[in-house]
Design a protein around this motif. Structure first.
Motif, short mmCIF file in Angstrom:
data_model
loop_
_atom_site.label_atom_id
_atom_site.label_comp_id
_atom_site.label_asym_id
_atom_site.label_seq_id
_atom_site.Cartn_x
_atom_site.Cartn_y
_atom_site.Cartn_z
N LEU A 1 0.68 -1.32 -0.14
CA LEU A 1 -0.04 -0.35 0.06
C LEU A 1 0.68 1.21 -0.55
N LYS A 2 0.51 2.41 -0.82
CA LYS A 2 1.12 3.08 -1.04
C LYS A 2 0.08 4.64 -0.81
N PRO A 3 0.44 5.59 -1.33
CA PRO A 3 -0.02 7.08 -0.86
C PRO A 3 -1.45 7.13 -2.29
N ASN A 4 -1.44 6.25 -3.52
CA ASN A 4 -2.08 6.70 -4.23
C ASN A 4 -2.49 5.07 -5.21
N ILE A 5 -1.78 3.51 -4.50
CA ILE A 5 -2.24 3.29 -5.08
C ILE A 5 -1.96 1.61 -4.05
N ILE A 6 -2.13 0.65 -4.47
CA ILE A 6 -1.84 -1.01 -4.15
C ILE A 6 -1.10 -1.75 -4.57
N SER A 7 -0.52 -2.18 -4.89
CA SER A 7 0.20 -2.89 -5.68
C SER A 7 0.84 -4.54 -5.14
N TYR A 8 -0.07 -5.51 -5.93
CA TYR A 8 0.32 -7.13 -5.37
C TYR A 8 0.95 -7.92 -6.15
N TYR A 9 1.90 -8.59 -5.88
CA TYR A 9 3.37 -9.13 -6.79
C TYR A 9 2.80 -10.87 -6.14
N VAL A 10 3.65 -11.37 -6.75
CA VAL A 10 3.41 -12.34 -6.62
C VAL A 10 4.38 -13.41 -5.35
N ASP B 1 7.84 -10.44 -9.74
CA ASP B 1 6.44 -10.26 -10.56
C ASP B 1 5.55 -9.51 -10.18
N LYS B 2 5.34 -8.21 -10.93
CA LYS B 2 4.64 -7.39 -10.02
C LYS B 2 3.10 -7.62 -11.42
N LYS B 3 1.88 -8.46 -10.58
CA LYS B 3 0.54 -8.96 -10.82
C LYS B 3 -0.15 -7.93 -11.55
N GLY B 4 -0.34 -6.89 -10.74
CA GLY B 4 -1.82 -6.02 -10.83
C GLY B 4 -1.11 -4.45 -10.33
N ASP B 5 -1.93 -3.75 -10.21
CA ASP B 5 -2.32 -2.16 -9.36
C ASP B 5 -3.75 -2.21 -9.19
#
Length: 586
Positions: A234-243, A249-253
């Motif tokens: 979790l960052k100030p304007n985005i949630i990124s999820y990885y394997v 290996d980034k799967k999406g935002d």
């Protein structure tokens, strides 16, 4: 962009100061060209070789100096930065240029990678002035964050001793001194290298990479509807999820904005601790490992969305800004206090000079006053000897006069007492006169007579008091006037005797007035008794005679006794009385 420029300048300053100097004490043009080319590369700024060569002409010595390089850096590099660059790679490039020259291979408990992260954190927390230092308040903040991340207890007393020793020698620490402090393990005793490294990485992620929260959770797919474990950041304007947590290996935002919301979901499909993230285009169902993690993620995401709605920076950046503003405020107050202390000190010195001048003047005045006092005492002794004989003579005369005055005062008190008695009698007489209306005229005559007598007595008393005061004043006169005053006193005593005779005459007249009043009073009592006897007779013979009284406004009746003799009500009452008497006689 101003804040970003300041952050970039701090890292560039480290790289610039690590460049080698030539014999003239300046940085060579070739090194500046290499630094500029590397900065353009990592910041994704278009490289302009023509502008670089034009700025670093052979006949231009300005850009070689520290001040001369700044215009080129601002105009051709920093002003073109858009923010679409990797901050970590930028800092690593600057770190590579300065670490070899400043980081000594002393036995540290942290690795080079951890030292790099501490260096980047230093640039974030340092003051906006050069050479860069980190003040004790920010050192305490960083050490507390690291201690909390390690799960240890904060040693406030130990840091206070360190802070006192630091303040006595300097204002703060440089980046390399901060690395030595953390790498020495002074505030992480009992912790292994891995724990310290994980704490540094956690603080680095929060302060530099703006990672507000991270961890493993299950995410429901949008097409297959299956649940897959992902590493969420979790960052100030985005949630990124990885394997996995290695972030390779980034799967999406999940893009966050002010329109997003998060809400808890009931357990379903065998999954527990569910919550939903709603965005404009799609929604995401996520399952946490337990209820505590679920609540922490919901609260963290909701806080991030609220900050986006109001346009506030991340909490750690806002807290840093507030700490800086507080330090600036305290510094301004301290400078104002020092200025006031200097003004008070200057005023105090001026007052001391004025007091010294006044003291000298007082000493001179005291010397003159002592001399004058000495002369005055001599004169006073001479006058005292001269008047002592006169005072003795006057004392004998004063004693005789006081005896006479005491006798006159006693007589005067007796006279005043008699006057008070007369005034009391006058009041009683006035009350008696008010009781009888028929004797008002006689009473008024007697009261005026008594008032005149009292006024004459008051005048005589005032004259006696005036003589008494004059007799007292004669006591203070000189011996030459005493004989004349004695003659006047004899004359006044004769006048006093005459006044006393007149007073006695007035007393006789007052007694005569009292006797007249008694006679009038007796006459009034006799008249009142006669009136009462007459009224009784009239009441007994009521049927024969009726006193003339104001008639009633009601219509008159004609009876055997004539018109207007009785009213209707009186006639009815009399008829009842006659009937009763008649019945009794029968």
């Amino acid at each position: 962009m101003v804040g970003l420029k300041e952050e970039l300048l701090k890292s560039i300053w480290h790289a610039f100061t690590a460049l080698d100097l030539d014999r003239s004490g300046k940085v060579s043009k070739s090194q500046l060209k290499v630094l500029s080319h590397n900065l353009c590369t990592v910041l994704n700024v278009p490289h302009d070789p023509v502008a670089l060569e034009e700025h670093f002409r052979d006949d231009d010595e300005g850009p070689v100096s520290n001040q001369g390089y700044m215009p080129y850096l601002n105009k051709f590099i920093l002003e073109k930065v858009q923010g679409n660059f990797d901050k970590v790679e930028f800092n690593r490039m600057c770190w590579t240029l300065c670490a070899k020259k400043n980081l000594f291979k002393s036995p540290l408990l942290i690795s080079d990678e951890d030292a790099f992260k501490v260096w980047v954190i230093f640039n974030f927390l340092s003051e906006d002035k050069y050479p860069l230092i980190i003040v004790p308040e920010e050192i305490e903040y960083l050490l507390k964050k690291l201690t909390e991340a390690m799960g240890a207890g904060w040693q406030q007393e130990q840091f206070d001793h360190y802070k006192i020793a630091l303040n006595t020698s300097r204002e703060g620490l440089s980046a390399w001194e901060l690395i030595d402090l953390i790498g020495s393990g002074q505030f992480s005793k009992g912790m292994d290298r891995q724990t310290v490294s994980m704490a540094i990485n956690e603080v680095f992620n929060e302060l530099i990479l703006d990672v507000l929260k991270q961890g493993y959770m299950l995410k429901k797919g949008h097409k297959r509807k299956n649940w897959t474990e992902r590493w969420f950041v979790l960052k100030p304007n985005i949630i990124s999820y990885y394997v996995s947590e290695d972030l390779k290996d980034k799967k999406g935002d999940i893009i966050l904005d002010g329109n997003c919301c998060v809400e808890a979901l009931p357990d379903k499909d065998g999954k527990k601790c569910l919550f939903l993230i709603k965005c404009l285009d799609k929604s995401f169902e996520i399952s946490a490992s337990d209820k505590k993690k679920k609540q922490e993620w919901i609260q963290a995401i909701q806080t991030t969305v609220n900050l986006l709605r109001v346009g506030s920076p991340p909490p750690h950046k806002e807290a840093r800004q507030k700490r800086k503003e507080l330090r600036q405020k305290l510094l301004a107050e301290q400078e104002e206090l020092e200025r006031q202390m200097k003004e008070l000190q200057t005023a105090n010195e001026n007052k001391q000079k004025e007091l010294e001048t006044v003291r000298k003047q007082l000493e001179a005045a005291a010397a003159r006053a002592a001399e004058e006092e000495k002369k005055r005492l001599q004169t006073q002794v001479e006058l005292q000897d001269r008047f002592s004989l006169e005072l003795e003579r006057e004392k004998m005369v004063r004693q005789k006069m006081e005896e006479q005055v005491a006798q006159k005062s006693s007589e005067l008190e007796q006279y005043l007492q008699r006057v008070c008695e007369l005034e009391e009698m006058y009041k009683q007489l006035q009350e008696a006169l008010e009781d009888e209306k028929q004797a008002r005229q006689d009473e008024e005559t007697v009261r005026k007579l008594q008032a005149r007598l009292l006024e004459e007595e008051s005048a005589k008393r005032a004259e006696l008091e005036k003589w008494h005061l004059q007799q007292q004043q004669t006591i203070q006169m000189t011996e030459a006037e005493k004989q004349e005053l004695e003659n006047q006193r004899m004359i006044k005593e004769q006048a006093l005797q005459v006044a006393m005779q007149q007073l006695e005459q007035l007393e006789l007249e007052r007694k005569e007035a009292l006797e007249q009043y008694e006679e009038v009073k007796k006459k009034l009592e006799t008249a009142a008794n006669n009136t009462k006897s007459w009224k009784d007779k009239v009441a007994h013979h009521e049927g024969l005679i009726r006193l003339i009284e104001p008639g009633s406004k009601n219509p008159h009746l004609i009876t055997n006794w004539g018109p207007a003799a009785f009213t209707e009500a009186e006639l009815e009452q009399r008829q009842k009385s006659w009937k009763g008497k008649k019945t009794t006689s029968e």
